[in-house]
Write a protein that holds these residues in place. Structure first.
Motif, PDB file in Angstrom:
ATOM      1  N   ALA A 245      32.986  43.227  37.897  1.00 58.16           N
ATOM      2  CA  ALA A 245      33.690  43.593  39.140  1.00 58.16           C
ATOM      3  C   ALA A 245      32.838  43.236  40.354  1.00 58.16           C
ATOM      4  N   ILE A 246      31.534  43.453  40.247  1.00 56.69           N
ATOM      5  CA  ILE A 246      30.617  43.111  41.339  1.00 56.69           C
ATOM      6  C   ILE A 246      30.479  41.591  41.464  1.00 56.69           C
ATOM      7  N   ILE A 247      30.358  40.905  40.312  1.00 56.32           N
ATOM      8  CA  ILE A 247      30.222  39.444  40.329  1.00 56.32           C
ATOM      9  C   ILE A 247      31.442  38.794  40.973  1.00 56.32           C
ATOM     10  N   TYR A 248      32.643  39.297  40.634  1.00 62.04           N
ATOM     11  CA  TYR A 248      33.865  38.712  41.207  1.00 62.04           C
ATOM     12  C   TYR A 248      33.965  38.979  42.708  1.00 62.04           C
ATOM     13  N   TRP A 249      33.407  40.095  43.154  1.00 61.14           N
ATOM     14  CA  TRP A 249      33.362  40.353  44.608  1.00 61.14           C
ATOM     15  C   TRP A 249      32.581  39.245  45.308  1.00 61.14           C
ATOM     16  N   VAL A 250      31.445  38.896  44.729  1.00 55.63           N
ATOM     17  CA  VAL A 250      30.611  37.833  45.293  1.00 55.63           C
ATOM     18  C   VAL A 250      31.327  36.488  45.220  1.00 55.63           C
ATOM     19  N   LEU A 251      31.935  36.187  44.064  1.00 57.22           N
ATOM     20  CA  LEU A 251      32.553  34.873  43.852  1.00 57.22           C
ATOM     21  C   LEU A 251      33.795  34.673  44.714  1.00 57.22           C
ATOM     22  N   ILE A 252      34.696  35.660  44.722  1.00 56.65           N
ATOM     23  CA  ILE A 252      35.956  35.497  45.467  1.00 56.65           C
ATOM     24  C   ILE A 252      35.689  35.379  46.956  1.00 56.65           C
ATOM     25  N   ASN A 253      34.856  36.273  47.493  1.00 59.15           N
ATOM     26  CA  ASN A 253      34.518  36.186  48.923  1.00 59.15           C
ATOM     27  C   ASN A 253      33.796  34.879  49.234  1.00 59.15           C
ATOM     28  N   GLY A 254      32.820  34.529  48.403  1.00 66.47           N
ATOM     29  CA  GLY A 254      32.006  33.348  48.663  1.00 66.47           C
ATOM     30  C   GLY A 254      32.760  32.048  48.552  1.00 66.47           C
ATOM     31  N   ILE A 255      33.586  31.912  47.504  1.00 68.43           N
ATOM     32  CA  ILE A 255      34.324  30.663  47.305  1.00 68.43           C
ATOM     33  C   ILE A 255      35.299  30.418  48.452  1.00 68.43           C
ATOM     34  N   LEU A 256      36.001  31.454  48.869  1.00 69.59           N
ATOM     35  CA  LEU A 256      36.974  31.267  49.952  1.00 69.59           C
ATOM     36  C   LEU A 256      36.276  31.019  51.293  1.00 69.59           C
ATOM     37  N   ALA A 257      35.197  31.732  51.579  1.00 64.26           N
ATOM     38  CA  ALA A 257      34.461  31.491  52.828  1.00 64.26           C
ATOM     39  C   ALA A 257      33.870  30.087  52.838  1.00 64.26           C
TER      40      ALA A 257
END
Length: 400
Positions: A268-280
């Protein structure tokens, strides 16, 4: 008794230039008031100092600056299509005033105040609609029909319809760009009429009705101070940011207490980083940003989404400015760009665009996370949330 005579113009109209000259010739004013502030006057006279690159980056008002440049580009594009430089009628009024040695008055509100009240006063939905409309116009959608600027400038009904449409489309934006400036211009003209017998006002045709209404009944004028003070809207950015921080923290707590296991919590924490980061990072590349700028946006987005005081776009813009190194001369290049593609290649414009779009990507990433996290993790949210709340309540109860 003093007399105020108004000339309604279109900012990209050949006829408006001649109408201004004729009005000055026939009315013989003691003073000519133009719909300009000091900044726009200096820009027309090519006397203005260019803002410092560092000031733009440190200011952080990237969305306001981007909207200002996009609006200026659209007006300039219309002017190029009809063969008239935007603001030609104001230049004509300035030249005639200098030639005839008639005092010139700058009657409009400071453009920085207007833009600030315009952008900060609009709702989020109004901003989304405006940016969509601007992007569509720049992309050329609906631009196949030829527009007769001269006819539009003379047709009062069409002008009023356009203003009413703007009020419907963006009531808060129209208030700042039209209504408030009607009042400010009327204040300026009335002040000039106290010292001069014949005042000529050269203003956009869209302001005529509002100004005349105030001149006919000055008691309806709002105080000048209320028109120039900086807006202090509710700090929605901090409120919404705080809500998302609380939601994220509470979600992690519920997952931890639900019993689904440590692995799910870590993902859940990893996906927070990935989803925010990939879109930004993706939106940074969409803006034409350097890969290093996109990497910066990717690396900081997870953190900035949890801190209302920070924004991924700021960090991406700083990196973009370091890599591509905008210069003071870029501002003139932005002004002179004939196409949006040409403007997009200017380093300073790209810095601002990177900042704005990186923030958009990060924001979308935050919303997307809460919408898709449970399907991505492959768990039933009702079970996790119910079990998490139950176990959390039991744990807190044991502490009492």
């Amino acid at each position: 008794m003093s007399e105020i005579h108004l000339v309604g113009t279109a900012h990209v109209s050949k006829n408006s230039v001649e109408e201004v000259k004729t009005a000055i010739e026939e009315f013989s004013p003691d003073v000519i008031a133009v719909e300009l502030d000091r900044g726009r006057y200096a820009a027309l006279k090519k006397q203005g100092q260019k803002p410092e690159v560092d000031d733009i980056i440190k200011g952080g008002n990237f969305s306001e600056i981007l909207v200002q440049w996009m609006l200026a580009y659209i007006q300039r594009k219309i002017g190029m299509d009809v063969g008239v430089e935007p603001g030609s009628e104001m230049i004509a009024a300035i030249d005639e005033a200098e030639k005839r040695q008639i005092p010139l008055a700058l009657a409009d509100r400071d453009i920085r105040i207007t833009l600030s009240r315009f952008w900060k006063g609009m709702s989020i939905w109004e901003k989304i609609k405006l940016l969509g409309a601007l992007a569509g116009t720049i992309a050329g959608r609906g631009g196949d029909e030829e527009v007769d600027i001269e006819s539009l400038a003379k047709d009062k009904d069409l002008i009023e319809m356009a203003i009413e449409e703007f009020h419907t489309f963006s009531p808060n934006g129209a208030r700042a760009l039209i209504d408030e400036r009607d009042a400010f211009l009327a204040h300026s003209l009335l002040m000039l009429s106290k010292k001069n017998e014949r005042v000529l006002g050269v203003v956009g045709a869209g302001h005529l009705k509002g100004i005349r209404g105030y001149l006919n009944d000055p008691s309806k004028l709002p105080p000048v101070q209320s028109l120039v003070q900086q807006p202090k809207p509710l700090p929605w950015k901090f409120i919404i940011g705080g809500i998302f921080v609380a939601m994220f923290a509470f979600l992690l707590i519920l997952i931890a207490f639900s019993g689904v296991g440590l692995e799910v919590l870590i993902w859940a924490i990893i996906y927070w980083v990935l989803i925010n980061g990939i879109l930004a990072g993706g939106f940074t590349l969409l803006a034409g940003g350097h890969p290093l700028s996109a990497l910066t946006a990717f690396c900081v987005s997870w953190m900035t989404s949890l801190n209302p005081l920070l924004a991924a776009g700021w960090f991406a813009a700083i990196t973009e400015a370091k890599v591509r190194k905008p210069k003071a001369s870029d501002f003139q290049k932005i002004i002179e760009a004939e196409t949006f593609t040409e403007m997009r290649k200017v380093p300073m414009f790209r810095v601002v665009l990177v900042a704005a779009l990186a923030n958009v990507g990060s924001t979308i990433g935050t919303f997307a996370y809460f919408i898709f996290i449970f399907p991505i993790l492959g768990i039933d949210p009702t079970v996790v949330l119910a079990d998490g709340l139950g176990n959390l309540a039991a744990y807190l109860g044991s502490l009492i």
